[in-house]
Write a protein that holds these residues in place. Structure first.
Motif, PDB file in Angstrom:
ATOM      1  N   GLN A 473     -32.631 -25.747 -21.202  1.00  0.00           N
ATOM      2  CA  GLN A 473     -31.242 -26.068 -21.547  1.00  0.00           C
ATOM      3  C   GLN A 473     -30.362 -25.784 -20.330  1.00  0.00           C
ATOM      4  OE1 GLN A 473     -30.396 -23.696 -25.050  1.00  0.00           O
ATOM      5  NE2 GLN A 473     -31.239 -25.257 -26.410  1.00  0.00           N
ATOM      6  N   LEU A 474     -29.712 -26.840 -19.853  1.00  0.00           N
ATOM      7  CA  LEU A 474     -28.836 -26.709 -18.691  1.00  0.00           C
ATOM      8  C   LEU A 474     -27.386 -26.725 -19.130  1.00  0.00           C
ATOM      9  CD1 LEU A 474     -31.564 -27.816 -17.454  1.00  0.00           C
ATOM     10  CD2 LEU A 474     -30.134 -28.766 -15.633  1.00  0.00           C
ATOM     11  N   THR A 475     -26.634 -25.814 -18.561  1.00  0.00           N
ATOM     12  CA  THR A 475     -25.191 -25.786 -18.799  1.00  0.00           C
ATOM     13  C   THR A 475     -24.502 -26.022 -17.458  1.00  0.00           C
ATOM     14  OG1 THR A 475     -25.448 -24.212 -20.608  1.00  0.00           O
ATOM     15  CG2 THR A 475     -23.238 -24.453 -19.659  1.00  0.00           C
ATOM     16  N   VAL A 476     -23.635 -26.999 -17.445  1.00  0.00           N
ATOM     17  CA  VAL A 476     -22.928 -27.350 -16.210  1.00  0.00           C
ATOM     18  C   VAL A 476     -21.441 -27.102 -16.417  1.00  0.00           C
ATOM     19  CG1 VAL A 476     -22.447 -29.130 -14.507  1.00  0.00           C
ATOM     20  CG2 VAL A 476     -24.647 -29.120 -15.715  1.00  0.00           C
ATOM     21  N   GLU A 477     -20.894 -26.189 -15.646  1.00  0.00           N
ATOM     22  CA  GLU A 477     -19.452 -25.929 -15.661  1.00  0.00           C
ATOM     23  C   GLU A 477     -18.885 -26.472 -14.356  1.00  0.00           C
ATOM     24  OE1 GLU A 477     -18.873 -21.772 -16.173  1.00  0.00           O
ATOM     25  OE2 GLU A 477     -19.907 -21.698 -18.114  1.00  0.00           O
ATOM     26  N   LEU A 478     -18.109 -27.534 -14.454  1.00  0.00           N
ATOM     27  CA  LEU A 478     -17.564 -28.166 -13.257  1.00  0.00           C
ATOM     28  C   LEU A 478     -16.484 -27.290 -12.630  1.00  0.00           C
ATOM     29  CD1 LEU A 478     -17.310 -31.861 -14.483  1.00  0.00           C
ATOM     30  CD2 LEU A 478     -19.187 -30.744 -13.268  1.00  0.00           C
ATOM     31  N   GLY A 479     -16.338 -27.434 -11.322  1.00  0.00           N
ATOM     32  CA  GLY A 479     -15.298 -26.679 -10.629  1.00  0.00           C
ATOM     33  C   GLY A 479     -13.909 -27.142 -11.042  1.00  0.00           C
ATOM     34  N   GLU A 480     -12.966 -26.228 -10.932  1.00  0.00           N
ATOM     35  CA  GLU A 480     -11.586 -26.564 -11.285  1.00  0.00           C
ATOM     36  C   GLU A 480     -10.858 -27.125 -10.063  1.00  0.00           C
ATOM     37  OE1 GLU A 480      -9.518 -23.363 -13.044  1.00  0.00           O
ATOM     38  OE2 GLU A 480     -10.879 -23.181 -14.757  1.00  0.00           O
ATOM     39  N   GLN A 481     -10.130 -28.162 -10.319  1.00  0.00           N
ATOM     40  CA  GLN A 481      -9.336 -28.793  -9.259  1.00  0.00           C
ATOM     41  C   GLN A 481      -8.210 -27.869  -8.827  1.00  0.00           C
ATOM     42  OE1 GLN A 481      -9.681 -32.008  -7.909  1.00  0.00           O
ATOM     43  NE2 GLN A 481      -8.000 -31.552  -6.528  1.00  0.00           N
ATOM     44  N   GLY A 482      -8.076 -27.695  -7.531  1.00  0.00           N
ATOM     45  CA  GLY A 482      -6.957 -26.911  -7.032  1.00  0.00           C
ATOM     46  C   GLY A 482      -5.637 -27.635  -7.255  1.00  0.00           C
ATOM     47  N   GLU A 483      -4.570 -26.872  -7.252  1.00  0.00           N
ATOM     48  CA  GLU A 483      -3.249 -27.472  -7.459  1.00  0.00           C
ATOM     49  C   GLU A 483      -2.830 -28.245  -6.210  1.00  0.00           C
ATOM     50  OE1 GLU A 483      -0.397 -24.600  -8.570  1.00  0.00           O
ATOM     51  OE2 GLU A 483      -1.412 -24.032 -10.442  1.00  0.00           O
ATOM     52  N   ASN A 484      -2.185 -29.364  -6.458  1.00  0.00           N
ATOM     53  CA  ASN A 484      -1.675 -30.162  -5.338  1.00  0.00           C
ATOM     54  C   ASN A 484      -0.576 -29.401  -4.598  1.00  0.00           C
ATOM     55  OD1 ASN A 484      -3.409 -32.217  -6.061  1.00  0.00           O
ATOM     56  ND2 ASN A 484      -1.876 -33.336  -7.233  1.00  0.00           N
ATOM     57  N   ALA A 485      -0.456 -29.675  -3.351  1.00  0.00           N
ATOM     58  CA  ALA A 485       0.544 -29.001  -2.524  1.00  0.00           C
ATOM     59  C   ALA A 485       1.954 -29.348  -2.998  1.00  0.00           C
ATOM     60  CB  ALA A 485       0.361 -29.386  -1.068  1.00  0.00           C
ATOM     61  N   TYR A 486       2.856 -28.382  -2.821  1.00  0.00           N
ATOM     62  CA  TYR A 486       4.270 -28.595  -3.135  1.00  0.00           C
ATOM     63  C   TYR A 486       5.090 -27.964  -2.020  1.00  0.00           C
ATOM     64  CZ  TYR A 486       8.860 -28.201  -5.312  1.00  0.00           C
ATOM     65  OH  TYR A 486      10.201 -28.290  -5.559  1.00  0.00           O
ATOM     66  N   GLY A 487       6.154 -28.609  -1.656  1.00  0.00           N
ATOM     67  CA  GLY A 487       7.015 -28.058  -0.629  1.00  0.00           C
ATOM     68  C   GLY A 487       8.369 -28.737  -0.632  1.00  0.00           C
ATOM     69  N   VAL A 488       9.333 -28.087   0.005  1.00  0.00           N
ATOM     70  CA  VAL A 488      10.674 -28.647   0.158  1.00  0.00           C
ATOM     71  C   VAL A 488      10.976 -28.760   1.651  1.00  0.00           C
ATOM     72  CG1 VAL A 488      11.486 -27.771  -2.064  1.00  0.00           C
ATOM     73  CG2 VAL A 488      11.723 -26.354  -0.008  1.00  0.00           C
ATOM     74  N   ILE A 489      12.084 -29.387   1.953  1.00  0.00           N
ATOM     75  CA  ILE A 489      12.465 -29.618   3.347  1.00  0.00           C
ATOM     76  C   ILE A 489      12.475 -28.315   4.140  1.00  0.00           C
ATOM     77  CG2 ILE A 489      14.322 -30.384   4.862  1.00  0.00           C
ATOM     78  CD1 ILE A 489      12.992 -32.697   3.533  1.00  0.00           C
ATOM     79  N   ALA A 490      12.981 -27.251   3.539  1.00  0.00           N
ATOM     80  CA  ALA A 490      13.105 -25.977   4.251  1.00  0.00           C
ATOM     81  C   ALA A 490      11.754 -25.419   4.677  1.00  0.00           C
ATOM     82  CB  ALA A 490      13.840 -24.961   3.380  1.00  0.00           C
ATOM     83  N   ASP A 491      10.661 -25.860   4.013  1.00  0.00           N
ATOM     84  CA  ASP A 491       9.329 -25.335   4.335  1.00  0.00           C
ATOM     85  C   ASP A 491       8.772 -25.901   5.640  1.00  0.00           C
ATOM     86  OD1 ASP A 491       9.274 -23.814   1.992  1.00  0.00           O
ATOM     87  OD2 ASP A 491       8.451 -25.469   0.818  1.00  0.00           O
ATOM     88  N   VAL A 492       9.302 -27.013   6.120  1.00  0.00           N
ATOM     89  CA  VAL A 492       8.700 -27.670   7.286  1.00  0.00           C
ATOM     90  C   VAL A 492       9.655 -27.787   8.477  1.00  0.00           C
ATOM     91  CG1 VAL A 492       7.036 -28.977   5.918  1.00  0.00           C
ATOM     92  CG2 VAL A 492       9.288 -29.961   6.354  1.00  0.00           C
ATOM     93  N   VAL A 493      10.909 -27.302   8.336  1.00  0.00           N
ATOM     94  CA  VAL A 493      11.851 -27.371   9.457  1.00  0.00           C
ATOM     95  C   VAL A 493      12.161 -25.958   9.930  1.00  0.00           C
ATOM     96  CG1 VAL A 493      12.863 -29.527   8.645  1.00  0.00           C
ATOM     97  CG2 VAL A 493      13.874 -27.359   7.943  1.00  0.00           C
ATOM     98  N   PRO A 494      12.498 -25.783  11.210  1.00  0.00           N
ATOM     99  CA  PRO A 494      12.833 -24.438  11.701  1.00  0.00           C
ATOM    100  C   PRO A 494      14.175 -23.974  11.150  1.00  0.00           C
ATOM    101  CG  PRO A 494      13.217 -26.083  13.407  1.00  0.00           C
ATOM    102  CD  PRO A 494      12.550 -26.807  12.272  1.00  0.00           C
ATOM    103  N   GLU A 495      14.372 -22.665  11.190  1.00  0.00           N
ATOM    104  CA  GLU A 495      15.643 -22.103  10.738  1.00  0.00           C
ATOM    105  C   GLU A 495      16.688 -22.327  11.834  1.00  0.00           C
ATOM    106  OE1 GLU A 495      17.489 -17.848   9.137  1.00  0.00           O
ATOM    107  OE2 GLU A 495      15.334 -18.094   9.488  1.00  0.00           O
ATOM    108  N   LEU A 496      17.747 -23.035  11.503  1.00  0.00           N
ATOM    109  CA  LEU A 496      18.780 -23.381  12.481  1.00  0.00           C
ATOM    110  C   LEU A 496      20.065 -22.606  12.183  1.00  0.00           C
ATOM    111  CD1 LEU A 496      18.229 -27.246  12.541  1.00  0.00           C
ATOM    112  CD2 LEU A 496      17.406 -25.570  14.201  1.00  0.00           C
ATOM    113  N   PRO A 497      20.782 -22.121  13.245  1.00  0.00           N
ATOM    114  CA  PRO A 497      22.005 -21.340  13.020  1.00  0.00           C
ATOM    115  C   PRO A 497      23.159 -22.242  12.570  1.00  0.00           C
ATOM    116  CG  PRO A 497      21.682 -21.728  15.356  1.00  0.00           C
ATOM    117  CD  PRO A 497      20.461 -22.262  14.670  1.00  0.00           C
TER     118      PRO A 497
END
Length: 749
Positions: A473-497
């Motif tokens: 008897q084989l039991t197969v438990e599939l891997g769980e899909q990771g969550e898709n990436a999420y981000g906003v503009i502030a996550d990818v731009v440098p901090e500007l004065p």
């Protein structure tokens, strides 16, 4: 009768005959023929290697079983069989796995890669209209491994980012095996081992050491011609042509009006007799030279050779080094020569193999030729060598019953393939990443990794390569899909004065401005995959106007009027807004800094007038001079102010294309005298003196505004008064008032 455990019962169920043989192992791993039996099908219960009448075939098998039991005084319960390979399908499969970063390739990675490529082949099988569950996966052969685009022999232990594999997967219709199993059960037997006829034959006549050669093994039976290709140490693929010896027999039937069995007898005599006696269905007997019969079947032999050659070339992608033919159909006249010609091989590279040189078997099978004995002997050898490998078992996968057929000891991976479970789903699957371009630079936000799946056999952790047994008897438990990436503009731009300025005395904070796909967004706007992100911090007056005030900068611009002045082309530019930075007028390109005061004033002036053009020129049509201490206004001679050839006024507006002419005019001293009707005295005592601004002057001396002119007699030292001249004019009947009106002059007080 007693059952003898060491006897091997091999059964070859062919299209025309059923061959059974009992083999006994010896101490030196050879097999001795103890008994054999050959029975021909009474009717066409087998066509092209496929069972069409299960009961009739089962009856023949039962007869062979009974005969062998009687000959050896034993009871037979198990049998080794082979599937003919009808509709055997080989499909290429491909898979690639890409890692997040360059790393070492593990055995688990390669297993997942190869089994996923087999599933890719299954998908291709389905895309052609076949159902995957209608086929047993037989096996696969690797074609090539690739690491980051480079071909390698073995991927395990190599380091890279992307691995790929190409392979050939072989599938057999379940109906072929199911019908065979039904026949075996009805004959009161159970399957000891099941293989494919090409594999059985190759195990007997092609030693493993010969697998390094590129050989084509062709088993030509009555209904099918089974093909196996060896190359680089293994069998790389299987194929089948649904034509064989029966087509030759049918041609003899049609040509000489014979039934099938009579035609078979004649076909067997073609290579051993010069003449054959033919009795047709009308009982007419004739004698025919075998050369005539061979000539008659030549077209059918040509067709058979062509189809076999085409399938070999398709499977091998090139001509093989040699062809080994076995089976009763391989004895067909002209076949060897024509097959060599079709493959462009020398005739001596196409051979017919029999059992005479096979050392593993001692004895013969009565009723069949040496070459026809290869398949049943091969089944016996395969069964003997694999007697501990049960290759047809029932297991459960996640509660579902799976009938599993393999050509080796079954493994967990075989069960997953049969159950059509996506093997890659056992790996931790990361969520989708987001990649964006920020001011030309690539930025990536990765999804979460996810969790790996689990494999359990009878409740115990297992791996893909672990062996399984009947009832597991084989039991197969599939891997769980990771969550898709999420981000906003502030996550990818440098901090500007930020900077604080004042616009029209209102405090304003200059913050960075962000755009996504050319549309303005805020710092907390959600990112879109593959978006183009740009950002800027307002630096100039123009950027402040556009980005902070959201005022169309094109409305703050210089306008121009093109015209000519005295024949020269000119442009007049003016701005409709006046921009002041810290109290000074600046352009739109001026940079701003923290604490600056910026103001905008709308300029209503938008018309160009002639007086604007002549702002720096003193435009007069008259000049004021002093004559003998009396002010006089004198008109200028030749003065012009024209617009497009017509007299103009200083308030006239100038438009693009206008032609402006301005000539200031002049006046001479004698013209002044003429203007005031002054006549120089002729009867004087002394010398007449003419002065301009205290200096001696001539009558043609030019005058300018403010000049002082005097005329007097040097000896009398007295000025000649204007009034004297005026009195003289009165005597001539002209009053001063009428003279002024006529000359349009005015004496200034």
């Amino acid at each position: 009768m007693q059952e003898k455990d060491d006897l091997i019962f091999a059964l070859d169920i062919g299209t025309r005959t059923v061959v059974g043989v009992l083999l006994e192992p010896t101490a030196d791993d050879r097999l001795i023929v103890k008994a054999s039996e050959v029975i021909e099908h009474k009717n066409r219960s087998m066509i092209d290697g496929q069972i069409h009448n299960v009961e009739e075939v089962a009856t023949q098998v039962e007869k062979i079983k009974t005969s062998l039991e009687r000959k050896c005084d034993t009871t037979l319960n198990k049998v080794g069989i082979a599937a003919a390979g009808r509709a055997l399908k080989t499909v290429t499969g491909h898979c690639q796995l890409e890692f997040d970063n360059k790393r070492e390739v593990t055995t688990s990675d390669v297993q997942t890669l190869e089994f996923s490529a087999v599933q890719n082949a299954q998908e291709k099988l389905v895309s052609k209209g076949d159902q995957a569950e209608g086929y047993h996966f037989v096996g696969y052969t690797l074609l090539q491994n690739m690491l980051d685009g480079m071909k390698l022999g073995n991927l395990v232990g190599q380091s890279g980012k992307k691995i790929e594999v190409d392979l050939i997967a072989t599938f057999l219709p379940r109906i072929v095996i199911d019908s065979l199993l039904t026949v075996i059960r009805q004959a009161d037997l159970e399957v000891d081992h099941l293989t494919l006829e090409p594999i059985a034959a190759s195990n007997l006549i092609v030693p493993r050491r010969m697998y390094n050669f590129n050989l084509a093994l062709v088993d030509i039976g009555a209904g099918t011609s089974d093909i196996a290709i060896t190359k680089e140490g293994s069998i790389i693929g299987y194929a089948m042509v649904p034509v064989a010896g029966d087509e030759i027999t049918e041609a003899i039937c049609q040509s000489y009006m014979l039934d099938y069995h009579k035609a078979e007898e004649i076909k067997r005599k073609l290579l051993v007799e010069d003449k054959v006696e033919i009795k047709d269905i009308l009982d007419q007997v004739t004698t025919v030279a075998t050369s005539s019969v061979i000539k008659m079947i030549e077209d059918e032999v040509e067709s058979l050779a062509q189809q076999i050659a085409d399938e070999i070339l398709s499977l091998n992608q090139q001509q093989p080094q040699a062809v080994i033919c076995i089976g009763g159909g391989s004895l067909t006249p002209l076949l060897k020569e024509k097959l060599a010609k079709k493959l462009e091989l020398p005739v001596n590279r196409v051979g017919v193999k029999d059992c005479q040189e096979v050392n593993e078997i001692e004895g013969t099978i009565d009723g069949v030729t040496e070459t026809q004995s290869i398949t049943p002997f091969g089944i016996g050898i395969t069964c003997y060598k694999n007697n501990k490998q049960v290759n047809f078992i029932d297991i459960e996968v996640n509660g579902d019953l799976i009938h599993l057929f393999t050509l080796r000891k079954p493994k967990v991976s075989d069960a997953l393939l049969a159950a059509e479970i996506d093997i890659t789903a056992l790996k931790p699957n990361p969520g989708l990443a987001i990649s964006v371009e920020v001011n030309g630079d690539l930025k990536v936000i990765r999804g979460s990794l996810g969790t790996a799946g689990r494999l359990l056999v009878n409740g115990t952790e297992a791996e893909l390569e672990d062996e399984i047994s009947h009832g597991d008897q084989l039991t197969v438990e599939l891997g769980e899909q990771g969550e898709n990436a999420y981000g906003v503009i502030a996550d990818v731009v440098p901090e500007l004065p930020s900077r604080k300025i004042y616009i029209n005395e209102t405090e304003v904070v200059l913050e960075p401005i962000y755009y996504m796909n050319e549309k303005p967004v805020s710092a907390d706007t959600e990112l879109k995959d593959r978006a183009n992100i740009t950002y800027t911090l307002p630096q100039t007056v123009k950027e402040v106007v556009e980005q902070i005030l959201e005022f169309p900068v094109e409305q703050i611009k210089k306008r121009k009027i093109s015209y000519t002045f005295n024949g020269a082309e000119r442009e007049y530019q003016y701005q409709n807004y006046r921009i002041l930075l810290n109290g000074k007028e600046v352009s739109l390109d001026q940079e701003v800094d923290s604490g600056d005061h910026l103001s905008f004033e709308e300029v209503n002036k938008s018309d160009l007038k002639i007086k604007d053009l002549l702002d720096e020129v003193k435009v007069n049509s008259t000049i004021n001079v002093t004559f003998n201490n009396q002010p006089v206004e004198v008109p200028l001679v030749d003065f012009q102010l024209l617009k497009n050839g017509k007299t103009a006024q200083l308030e006239d507006q100038i438009f693009t294309g206008d032609e402006i002419v301005y000539q200031p005019g002049t006046v001479q001293l004698n013209q002044l005298l003429s203007h005031i009707n002054y006549e120089l005295p002729t009867n004087i005592n002394g010398r007449l003196i003419i002065e301009k601004n205290g200096q001696a002057a001539q009558l043609i001396e030019p005058l300018e505004d403010g000049d002082q002119v005097k005329i007097y007699v040097e000896d009398k030292r007295s000025d000649i008064k204007v009034e004297d001249s005026m009195k003289k004019k009165k005597k001539e009947g002209n009053s001063l008032e009428r003279l002024q009106q006529r000359l349009q002059i005015k004496l200034l007080d």
